[in-house]
Each structure stands twice: as C-alpha cells, then as structure tokens.
Design an enzyme around this catalytic site. Structure first.
Site, PDB file in Angstrom:
ATOM      1  N   ASP A  58     -15.394  -4.494   0.513  1.00  0.00           N
ATOM      2  CA  ASP A  58     -15.103  -4.481   1.946  1.00  0.00           C
ATOM      3  C   ASP A  58     -16.413  -4.721   2.683  1.00  0.00           C
ATOM      4  OD1 ASP A  58     -12.552  -3.803   1.211  1.00  0.00           O
ATOM      5  OD2 ASP A  58     -12.805  -1.668   1.624  1.00  0.00           O
TER       6      ASP A  58
ATOM      7  N   ASP B 134       0.867  -1.175   0.000  1.00  0.00           N
ATOM      8  CA  ASP B 134       0.000   0.000   0.000  1.00  0.00           C
ATOM      9  C   ASP B 134       0.906   1.228   0.000  1.00  0.00           C
ATOM     10  OD1 ASP B 134      -1.976  -1.865   0.260  1.00  0.00           O
ATOM     11  OD2 ASP B 134      -2.614  -1.254   2.267  1.00  0.00           O
TER      12      ASP B 134
END
EC number: 5.3.1.16
Length: 269
Positions: free
Chosen positions: A132, A10
């Site tokens: 998510d 990330d």
C-alpha cells in the site's frame, strides 16, 4: 502474459464489507452471501478471485480457511487470499486450505527477509506481495504501515527492487488515496512500477470504477486488476470486465523504456 481480472471480497465478521481508504470506522456492509457471490464470479467468467480476511488483518490469525475450501471446491475459482499472515506456518496452512496464492501485506514491509525466505520456500507462483503506497509532498512513493498510521523508512521503489531481485513474480500495489473512492486507478504509479521492475507482474488495486479502467490497466502492461466496490455497487458488470480483459491487444504494451520518462518524477531521491 494473460491479463487477469480479480473480483474481490473483503470479509469481516462473516460479512462482505468494504472499507473506505482502509479505515475500519468507515465500513459499508453488504451481506453475508459470500459463497453465492463467489459462484456468481465464476458464472460471469472469472477464473480468479481476491479474498481478504479483514478480521485477521487487524488482529492476526487467518480465519477464512473453511470458507476458502468451500469456495475452491464449489466454484473452481483460483483464489489469492490474505489477511493476518504472520508466519511461514500461516502461509502453509492457507495454501493447504486451497489458496492458489497467499497475499502478504504489512509483513512484507516490516520483515522483508522473512518474506523472501517464504518466497523461496514456496515458490514465486504461490506468493503475492501487497504494498500500500501514498505519495508524499516530494513525489516519493512511501509505504504506510500499522493501519496506515505510520510510514516505513523504505520506499516503494526500494522494496519493489529488492523483492524483484529475490525473484518475486506477483506484486499487488494499492494507491491509498484511490482505495474505495471509485475515482479511477492512479496509472502513473503502475507505469512507474512496470518500468522499475519489468520482470514482476503488477496487479492494479484501488479506485477501479468501469471497463475503461480495466482496459487502461491492460494496455499499460499490468498483469491484472482487482475489482471491489464497483462490482459490489453494480457500477461495473464483471462479465464485461472479464471480456475486455481477455481481448487481445491491437499491439504490444509500450516498451518499458517508453514508460520511464513520463514517470521519472516519482523516483525517490
């Protein structure tokens, strides 16, 4: 179906970071050695990696195209990447920069019709839908959006089925409660998805901590697992994870019908 281990990076402000449960205020910064880390992934036997543009995820406008080109040319890794994908042109630019697959997250919940159009335009091998999810008090898997501050009306079940009907092949699902916590993936939700949409290849994301989690994902019939914090903190050796992910199973994963009964309590009503 080959099981794929996706080492993940990330990126925020040019550095490798991790967010705890997606919270930008709870960030751990590691270093800015993105390309050396990607090369180390390849040297450890990985064939894919997962690359996230956290700046773009927050503000829009994918910024990692130059880095993506460097990674693919230098390492030979196939890269699935996303963050801030807002339009068909965004998808095209990221693919042109060398991505093997483009990951679409929030927009996949808010603008499903557009994403299905892109899926059909670019082909099912070039798009990964990332959902998510968080389980509510009633046992229903909900889809938080806008930095997980709001909850979409659609459920995980409904969207997964609609995308499957539209030809989706790759679905990455993160249980928010496990993200960045090193508490192990919630295999119930992945077994549930596999039973619900058996034609879709499911990627496990959130909470992976050791080789046992890699093996559990593989034995559940999932297509792959994303490894982030456990690798960055040295709790898990990527080479070992890749080796366990590539070992032939002693038998086929459980048929979908056998998985349905233990997880039926998670179906929305």
């Amino acid at each position: 179906m080959n099981f794929i281990v996706y080492p993940a990076l990330d990126i925020r402000n040019g550095a490798v970071v991790r967010l705890q449960q997606g919270d930008y205020a709870r960030q751990t910064r590691y270093d800015d050695q993105v390309l050396p880390r990607a090369q180390a992934f390849a040297d450890s036997g990985a064939t894919w990696m997962h690359l996230v543009d956290l700046d773009a995820a927050k503000a829009g406008g994918y910024t990692l195209a130059p880095l993506l080109r460097q990674i693919t040319r230098a390492t030979g890794l196939q890269v699935q990447t996303g963050g801030g994908v807002r339009s068909r042109d965004d998808v095209a630019r990221i693919l042109d920069a060398g991505a093997a697959r483009v990951v679409i997250g929030s927009l996949a919940v808010r603008q499903m019709t557009c994403v299905i159009e892109w899926l059909q335009a670019f082909g099912p091998e070039r798009i990964t839908v990332a959902l998510d999810t968080r389980q509510d008090a009633g046992g229903v898997w909900r889809l938080p959006v806008h930095g997980w501050t709001e909850v979409a009306e659609a459920t995980l079940e409904a969207l997964a089925q609609q995308y499957a009907a539209a030809g989706l092949r790759h679905l990455l699902c993160t249980d928010i409660a496990r993200d960045g916590m090193l508490s192990g993936p919630n295999m119930d939700v992945y077994a549930y998805l596999r039973a619900l949409v058996p034609a879709v290849q499911i990627q496990v994301s959130g909470g992976a901590r050791d080789v046992a989690d890699v093996v559990a994902a593989k034995m559940a019939g999932c297509a792959g697992i994303v490894l982030g914090k456990a690798l960055l903190e040295g709790r898990l050796a990527l080479k070992e994870a890749v080796q366990h992910g590539s070992v032939a199973d002693p038998g086929d994963p459980l048929p979908c019908g056998e998985l349905t009964e233990p997880v039926c309590r998670y179906r929305s009503v």
